[in-house]
Motif scaffolding. Structure first.
Motif, PDB file in Angstrom:
ATOM      1  N   LEU A 374       7.912 -10.904  -1.506  1.00 50.29           N
ATOM      2  CA  LEU A 374       7.816  -9.432  -1.530  1.00 50.29           C
ATOM      3  C   LEU A 374       7.366  -8.929  -2.903  1.00 50.29           C
ATOM      4  O   LEU A 374       6.621  -7.941  -3.002  1.00 50.29           O
ATOM      5  CB  LEU A 374       9.162  -8.820  -1.153  1.00 50.29           C
ATOM      6  N   GLU A 375       7.827  -9.607  -3.981  1.00 50.23           N
ATOM      7  CA  GLU A 375       7.391  -9.233  -5.340  1.00 50.23           C
ATOM      8  C   GLU A 375       5.877  -9.391  -5.484  1.00 50.23           C
ATOM      9  O   GLU A 375       5.180  -8.531  -6.046  1.00 50.23           O
ATOM     10  CB  GLU A 375       8.117 -10.100  -6.367  1.00 50.23           C
ATOM     11  N   LYS A 376       5.345 -10.536  -4.967  1.00 50.03           N
ATOM     12  CA  LYS A 376       3.893 -10.758  -5.024  1.00 50.03           C
ATOM     13  C   LYS A 376       3.145  -9.709  -4.206  1.00 50.03           C
ATOM     14  O   LYS A 376       2.107  -9.188  -4.620  1.00 50.03           O
ATOM     15  CB  LYS A 376       3.556 -12.149  -4.490  1.00 50.03           C
ATOM     16  N   GLU A 377       3.701  -9.418  -3.000  1.00 47.56           N
ATOM     17  CA  GLU A 377       3.067  -8.414  -2.137  1.00 47.56           C
ATOM     18  C   GLU A 377       3.060  -7.044  -2.818  1.00 47.56           C
ATOM     19  O   GLU A 377       2.078  -6.298  -2.744  1.00 47.56           O
ATOM     20  CB  GLU A 377       3.825  -8.341  -0.810  1.00 47.56           C
ATOM     21  N   LYS A 378       4.153  -6.735  -3.530  1.00 45.75           N
ATOM     22  CA  LYS A 378       4.250  -5.457  -4.250  1.00 45.75           C
ATOM     23  C   LYS A 378       3.179  -5.371  -5.335  1.00 45.75           C
ATOM     24  O   LYS A 378       2.482  -4.345  -5.469  1.00 45.75           O
ATOM     25  CB  LYS A 378       5.645  -5.344  -4.870  1.00 45.75           C
ATOM     26  N   ASN A 379       3.004  -6.454  -6.108  1.00 45.95           N
ATOM     27  CA  ASN A 379       1.986  -6.465  -7.180  1.00 45.95           C
ATOM     28  C   ASN A 379       0.584  -6.297  -6.602  1.00 45.95           C
ATOM     29  O   ASN A 379      -0.265  -5.593  -7.176  1.00 45.95           O
ATOM     30  CB  ASN A 379       2.081  -7.762  -7.978  1.00 45.95           C
ATOM     31  N   THR A 380       0.319  -6.976  -5.457  1.00 43.26           N
ATOM     32  CA  THR A 380      -1.011  -6.859  -4.824  1.00 43.26           C
ATOM     33  C   THR A 380      -1.280  -5.429  -4.370  1.00 43.26           C
ATOM     34  O   THR A 380      -2.377  -4.890  -4.571  1.00 43.26           O
ATOM     35  CB  THR A 380      -1.098  -7.802  -3.617  1.00 43.26           C
ATOM     36  N   LEU A 381      -0.259  -4.788  -3.763  1.00 47.22           N
ATOM     37  CA  LEU A 381      -0.419  -3.399  -3.303  1.00 47.22           C
ATOM     38  C   LEU A 381      -0.680  -2.454  -4.470  1.00 47.22           C
ATOM     39  O   LEU A 381      -1.537  -1.565  -4.398  1.00 47.22           O
ATOM     40  CB  LEU A 381       0.819  -2.956  -2.522  1.00 47.22           C
ATOM     41  N   ILE A 382       0.072  -2.651  -5.578  1.00 42.23           N
ATOM     42  CA  ILE A 382      -0.120  -1.795  -6.763  1.00 42.23           C
ATOM     43  C   ILE A 382      -1.537  -1.954  -7.312  1.00 42.23           C
ATOM     44  O   ILE A 382      -2.207  -0.970  -7.656  1.00 42.23           O
ATOM     45  CB  ILE A 382       0.925  -2.142  -7.844  1.00 42.23           C
ATOM     46  N   HIS A 383      -2.032  -3.228  -7.343  1.00 45.73           N
ATOM     47  CA  HIS A 383      -3.402  -3.476  -7.842  1.00 45.73           C
ATOM     48  C   HIS A 383      -4.453  -2.814  -6.935  1.00 45.73           C
ATOM     49  O   HIS A 383      -5.393  -2.159  -7.410  1.00 45.73           O
ATOM     50  CB  HIS A 383      -3.648  -4.987  -7.896  1.00 45.73           C
ATOM     51  N   ASP A 384      -4.272  -2.944  -5.606  1.00 42.21           N
ATOM     52  CA  ASP A 384      -5.240  -2.355  -4.666  1.00 42.21           C
ATOM     53  C   ASP A 384      -5.247  -0.837  -4.750  1.00 42.21           C
ATOM     54  O   ASP A 384      -6.304  -0.193  -4.701  1.00 42.21           O
ATOM     55  CB  ASP A 384      -4.928  -2.795  -3.239  1.00 42.21           C
ATOM     56  N   ILE A 385      -4.029  -0.252  -4.889  1.00 41.48           N
ATOM     57  CA  ILE A 385      -3.944   1.221  -4.988  1.00 41.48           C
ATOM     58  C   ILE A 385      -4.656   1.703  -6.256  1.00 41.48           C
ATOM     59  O   ILE A 385      -5.414   2.681  -6.231  1.00 41.48           O
ATOM     60  CB  ILE A 385      -2.472   1.667  -4.963  1.00 41.48           C
ATOM     61  N   LYS A 551       2.472   3.665   1.916  1.00 44.21           N
ATOM     62  CA  LYS A 551       3.594   3.497   2.846  1.00 44.21           C
ATOM     63  C   LYS A 551       4.102   2.064   2.821  1.00 44.21           C
ATOM     64  O   LYS A 551       5.314   1.812   2.865  1.00 44.21           O
ATOM     65  CB  LYS A 551       3.168   3.874   4.257  1.00 44.21           C
ATOM     66  N   SER A 552       3.177   1.109   2.730  1.00 48.16           N
ATOM     67  CA  SER A 552       3.570  -0.309   2.670  1.00 48.16           C
ATOM     68  C   SER A 552       4.365  -0.586   1.404  1.00 48.16           C
ATOM     69  O   SER A 552       5.333  -1.362   1.414  1.00 48.16           O
ATOM     70  CB  SER A 552       2.327  -1.198   2.707  1.00 48.16           C
ATOM     71  N   ASN A 557       9.488  -2.047  -1.485  1.00 47.83           N
ATOM     72  CA  ASN A 557      10.525  -1.738  -2.502  1.00 47.83           C
ATOM     73  C   ASN A 557      11.901  -1.687  -1.860  1.00 47.83           C
ATOM     74  O   ASN A 557      12.890  -2.157  -2.428  1.00 47.83           O
ATOM     75  CB  ASN A 557      10.203  -0.413  -3.178  1.00 47.83           C
ATOM     76  N   SER A 558      11.981  -1.111  -0.653  1.00 43.96           N
ATOM     77  CA  SER A 558      13.269  -1.024   0.049  1.00 43.96           C
ATOM     78  C   SER A 558      13.816  -2.418   0.360  1.00 43.96           C
ATOM     79  O   SER A 558      15.006  -2.695   0.167  1.00 43.96           O
ATOM     80  CB  SER A 558      13.083  -0.210   1.332  1.00 43.96           C
ATOM     81  N   LYS A 559      12.926  -3.306   0.829  1.00 43.76           N
ATOM     82  CA  LYS A 559      13.347  -4.675   1.165  1.00 43.76           C
ATOM     83  C   LYS A 559      13.788  -5.447  -0.087  1.00 43.76           C
ATOM     84  O   LYS A 559      14.729  -6.238  -0.034  1.00 43.76           O
ATOM     85  CB  LYS A 559      12.204  -5.416   1.849  1.00 43.76           C
ATOM     86  N   ILE A 560      13.097  -5.243  -1.220  1.00 43.46           N
ATOM     87  CA  ILE A 560      13.455  -5.931  -2.483  1.00 43.46           C
ATOM     88  C   ILE A 560      14.859  -5.538  -2.926  1.00 43.46           C
ATOM     89  O   ILE A 560      15.671  -6.389  -3.341  1.00 43.46           O
ATOM     90  CB  ILE A 560      12.412  -5.605  -3.568  1.00 43.46           C
ATOM     91  N   ASN A 561      15.209  -4.227  -2.851  1.00 41.08           N
ATOM     92  CA  ASN A 561      16.548  -3.760  -3.263  1.00 41.08           C
ATOM     93  C   ASN A 561      17.638  -4.385  -2.386  1.00 41.08           C
ATOM     94  O   ASN A 561      18.719  -4.720  -2.874  1.00 41.08           O
ATOM     95  CB  ASN A 561      16.608  -2.239  -3.157  1.00 41.08           C
TER      96      ASN A 561
END
Length: 925
Positions: A374-385, A551-552, A557-561
């Motif tokens: 999920l951390e990797k997915e979060k970083n990828t989403l931030i980069h794409d945004i 939205k993703s 972030n919710s799942k990481i917490n």
């Protein structure tokens, strides 16, 4: 003709492609080799079954997964004269070969009604519907690569050849070039036929002579055949007499041969009788020897039984020993199990507890691993945004810069509504620019027409003005006498008119230059707006993707917490597992001893059963010992203490004697049989001696005479020689008669062939003259010249019409006899080499469409352009794009290109890509 739909299955690189064609400009784009040109080839194949491959089977796309049978299908729907049609062509490939089929349908109320089927039938019907054949379609409607530029850039001679090729005059040229070869063949044939013709009188004389010789030989041969039949009857009578002698000889020789055989049989019987007597004596000797061996044979079963009993006794004693050892081991294993039982039970309990803890650890580890993902997915989403926001900002700045030139401002782009508002604004500005450009074009057209009119008036006054200056007191128009004052008045009037017109042309030219500059600026601005319009569609996808990514990111972030608290639980669990593992290791050796003892104990039989078996074995030992004592008492050679080696030696000696005894026993059993055979053989010999006496008596009484027999053979041989001589002579005569008959037949055929040669010679001679006349007709000075002369005015007329439809600055185009091009514009006549590159490409396109119009016998509804921008520089490409965008006079254009710059001119964009060797199509309207 308007194309509406194309369906391809297994056609070249297209596995399953469907194209719906719209009116306007349809642009087919893609990389080289993607399968663009295959679409044009499919249209030509559907209409006229024309193709560019070596074999029609090469059109079928191969596919190893389709099995033994592959089918290619091409369906083309089109409208002609208000009626909708659909043509279907198929090729089915199997291991045994290929099968093509064709069908043509008319579409009525959405339903297909068959018109005709069959390859040739469909080809013929389509030519009738379209009023053109395959060559006309390919030359008129289908504009190939480079043709547009070549019409202007080529030399006049090459231009003449190119236009002639489009008009299909090269087919007449080919006919003209091919006729000498055909004519020469007929000339040669005429000479050959002339040499073959023979005088009829000579042939008739040869025929009469052959028939007379045939008659003479036939009469002589018939007389010879009568003598032949008489001799044949004499030979048959003598052969019958010989047959009787042959029978006597055969019987005599058979008796002698039988006598020899019977003597041989008697000798054989005597020899067999002697052999049987010797065998009988041998049997008597064997019977005496057998009686001596019988006591030893009787002892062998007793010794074998003794050996078996002694062996069983030893085995029983060994079993008794083994069972006692097993009982001792069982008692030891029971002691170990009792002492280690408590440790084993604790070990099993620990094993279950540890397994449960480890399962829980696996579950927690999997959740921790999901946290890392999920951390990797979060970083990828931030980069794409971030990247999409940068792209959106870049587009906003580009659009803001362009729109600032129109004094328009826009808000920051965040949503699709913002993009829709921008798109509406751009479309409004484009509409305004197009309207302003149209007004400029109308004004330019008006000024050009005015200049042409003024130039024509000046040209019409130049000649009268020159004439009036040179002629004394004569009107240059009507040749009437005029005064000097009237002459000067006319000169002044002509000069004033020319001066006024020239001034007006110069003023108009200044306005035209200004308007052209203004139009170029507006065209440039229109290209910038077109660029923004294209990017708006791309950025709508970006805005949509940004919303999805945001939205993703919230969900991630919710799942990481939720997963953060699982780490501490996993650390505490590791400590508990470590403690359990230490205790587990301490008990492991005790559990191993318990399990080994338990396993070994289970592998042995029940202790009570073993004790019962020991009791049984003791009884068997006593029984065998009693039995052995009886054998020893019966035979002094046997002893309980003797070794097996000694016993085996005695048994071996007895066995050899027993074998010899039974061999002799078998021989002696045949004693009675041999006694009976000897008696029968003596009777058989006596009978054979009587038979020999009877044969000798029959030979002495035979009527056969050897000398009479030889005389008969000699007589028959002489008659046969004479008979064979007659046969050969008749055969030779028959063969000669056939030769005469063949000769007569050959001469008659030669006479008939000679008559046909005469007739063919006359026909070939006349056809040869016709071919010579045709060659003159097909020559460049014949029908080719006439067709060129007739086609040029039509081409010029239709080209002039396209000048007007495209709002060109030029009013006319002239092709002279050598195909030099002259054009007429605002400044009068001009050489084609003097116009700009952009104007050249526009003039060339109008000329090419004029040729198409002249060939298609009516209005052009569809044209196919294949790579029209090839060999064009960027300036001429842009000018061609502008012209194409203005070509609303042609209802449908299909353009194949790999040039992305043409996309701005398209109403429908058809993009072709190749994936894994298969062409795929995407349509954007």
């Amino acid at each position: 003709m308007i194309f509406t739909r194309l369906e391809l299955k297994n056609f070249k690189s297209h596995a399953d492609t469907i194209l719906d064609f719209n009116p306007g400009i349809s642009l087919i784009v893609g990389e080289n080799g993607a399968g663009k040109s295959s679409i044009f080839e499919a249209i030509s194949f559907a209409l006229f079954k024309s193709y560019t491959t070596k074999s029609i089977n090469d059109l079928v796309r191969s596919n190893k997964n389709t099995g033994d049978k592959i089918q290619m299908i091409v369906r083309l729907s089109f409208v002609s004269n208000g009626i909708e049609y659909m043509v279907e062509r198929t090729i089915t490939l199997t291991k045994s070969g290929s099968k093509p089929t064709s069908s043509l349908y008319k579409i009525v109320d959405g339903e297909a009604e068959i018109i005709v089927s069959g390859n040739k039938e469909v080809d013929k019907e389509i030519e009738i519907i379209l009023s053109m054949d395959s060559s006309t379609f390919l030359n008129a409607i289908h504009i190939r690569q480079g043709e547009i530029a070549e019409l202007i850039d080529k030399t006049p001679a090459k231009r003449k050849k190119l236009i002639g090729k489009l008009l299909r005059l090269e087919e007449l040229e080919k006919a003209y070039d091919n006729l000498p070869r055909i004519s020469e063949d007929y000339k040669t044939r005429k000479a050959v036929l002339e040499d073959r013709i023979q005088p009829e009188s000579e042939l008739n004389f040869e025929l009469k002579k052959a028939k007379e010789e045939h008659f003479t030989l036939s009469e002589r041969n018939n007389a010879l055949k009568k003598d032949y039949e008489s001799l044949k009857n004499d030979i048959e009578l003598k052969n019958k007499e010989k047959e009787e002698l042959d029978k006597q000889k055969k019987d005599y020789e058979a008796l002698n041969l039988k006598l020899v055989h019977e003597n041989e049989n008697l000798n054989g019987l005597n020899k067999l009788k002697e052999e049987m007597s010797n065998k009988y004596k041998e049997i008597l000797r064997n019977e005496e020897q057998m009686n001596l061996l019988k006591p030893y044979s009787d002892k062998l079963p007793v010794y074998n039984e003794f050996k078996v009993s002694l062996t069983d006794l030893n085995n029983f004693k060994q079993d008794e020993k083994n069972n006692k050892e097993i009982i001792t081991k069982i008692e030891g294993y029971k002691s170990i199990i009792e002492s280690e039982k408590e440790n084993h039970e604790r070990f099993v309990s620990l094993e279950g507890e540890t397994k449960a803890l480890n399962n829980k650890k696996v579950e927690l580890s999997a959740e921790i691993k999901r946290l890392n993902e999920l951390e990797k997915e979060k970083n990828t989403l931030i980069h794409d945004i971030d990247q999409y926001n940068k792209d959106l900002d870049s587009f906003y700045n580009d659009a803001k810069t362009v729109l600032s030139e129109f004094e328009e401002e826009i808000e920051t782009i965040k949503t699709n509504d913002d993009l829709n508002n921008l798109e509406s604004l751009v479309e409004t500005l484009r509409t305004n620019l197009n309207n302003e450009t149209a007004e400029i074009d109308e004004e330019l057209k008006k000024l050009n027409k005015e200049n042409i009119s003024l130039n024509q008036e000046i040209k019409s006054l130049d000649e009268p003005l020159s004439d009036i200056k040179e002629v004394d007191n004569k009107c240059p128009v009507c040749q009437s006498d005029i005064s000097e004052d009237k002459k000067n008045e006319l000169i002044h009037m002509y000069e004033d008119t020319i001066k006024t017109n020239t001034k007006k042309i110069n003023e108009n030219n200044e306005i035209i230059i200004k308007l052209n500059k203004e139009k170029s600026l507006k065209d440039a601005n229109l290209l910038k707006l077109d660029s923004i319009k294209t990017k708006i569609y791309q950025n709508k996808h970006i805005v949509g993707d940004l919303d999805k990514f945001s939205k993703s990111l919230e969900t991630v972030n919710s799942k990481i917490n939720d997963l953060q608290g699982k780490k501490n639980e996993l650390e505490e669990l590791d400590k508990i597992i470590e403690s359990k593992n230490n205790e587990f290791k301490e008990l492991e050796s005790h559990d191993k001893k318990y399990l080994e003892a338990n396993t070994l104990l289970k592998s042995y039989p029940d202790e009570s059963k073993i004790k019962d078996e020991l009791y049984t074995i003791a009884g068997k030992i006593n029984l065998e010992e009693e039995k052995l004592k009886e054998y020893v008492n019966a035979d002094s050679n046997l002893s309980l203490d003797m070794s097996f080696e000694t016993l085996d030696g005695l048994i071996k000696d007895l066995s050899e004697k027993d074998t010899r005894y039974h061999v002799l026993l078998g021989s002696v059993k045949a004693k009675g049989e041999y006694e009976e055979k000897l008696k029968l053989k003596a009777d058989e010999i006596s009978q054979k001696e009587n038979d020999i006496k009877m044969i000798k008596k029959a030979i002495e009484s035979s009527a056969y005479n050897e000398e009479n027999y030889r005389n008969m053979i000699f007589l028959i041989e002489r008659l046969n020689d004479k008979f064979n001589g007659y046969s050969k002579e008749i055969a030779v005569n028959d063969n000669n008669l056939k030769i005469y008959e063949t000769t007569v037949e050959t001469i008659e055929k030669t006479i008939e062939a000679n008559r046909k040669n005469k007739e063919e010679f006359i026909a070939v001679k006349e056809y040869y003259g016709l071919l010579e006349d045709l060659r003159t007709f097909y020559s460049k000075d014949g029908i080719q010249k006439d067709l060129r002369s007739q086609s040029r005015p039509l081409i010029q007329k239709y080209t002039r019409e396209f000048f007007e439809k495209f709002n060109f600055n030029y009013s006319d185009l002239i092709l002279d006899d050598e195909y030099n091009i002259s054009i007429y514009g605002p400044e009068g006549e001009a050489n084609i080499e003097m116009v700009s590159g952009g104007e050249k490409i526009a003039i060339s396109l109008a000329l090419r469409l004029g040729i198409t119009q002249a060939m298609s016998k009516g209005n052009i509804e569809t044209i196919l352009l294949d790579e029209p921008t090839i060999h064009l520089d960027s300036f001429r490409k842009q000018h061609l794009i502008t012209v194409l965008r203005s070509m609303s006079v042609i209802p449908q254009m299909l353009i194949v290109t790999h040039d992305d710059e043409l996309e701005n001119a398209a109403d429908t964009l058809i993009r072709v890509v190749k994936e894994d060797g298969i062409s795929k199509v995407k349509i954007n309207s």
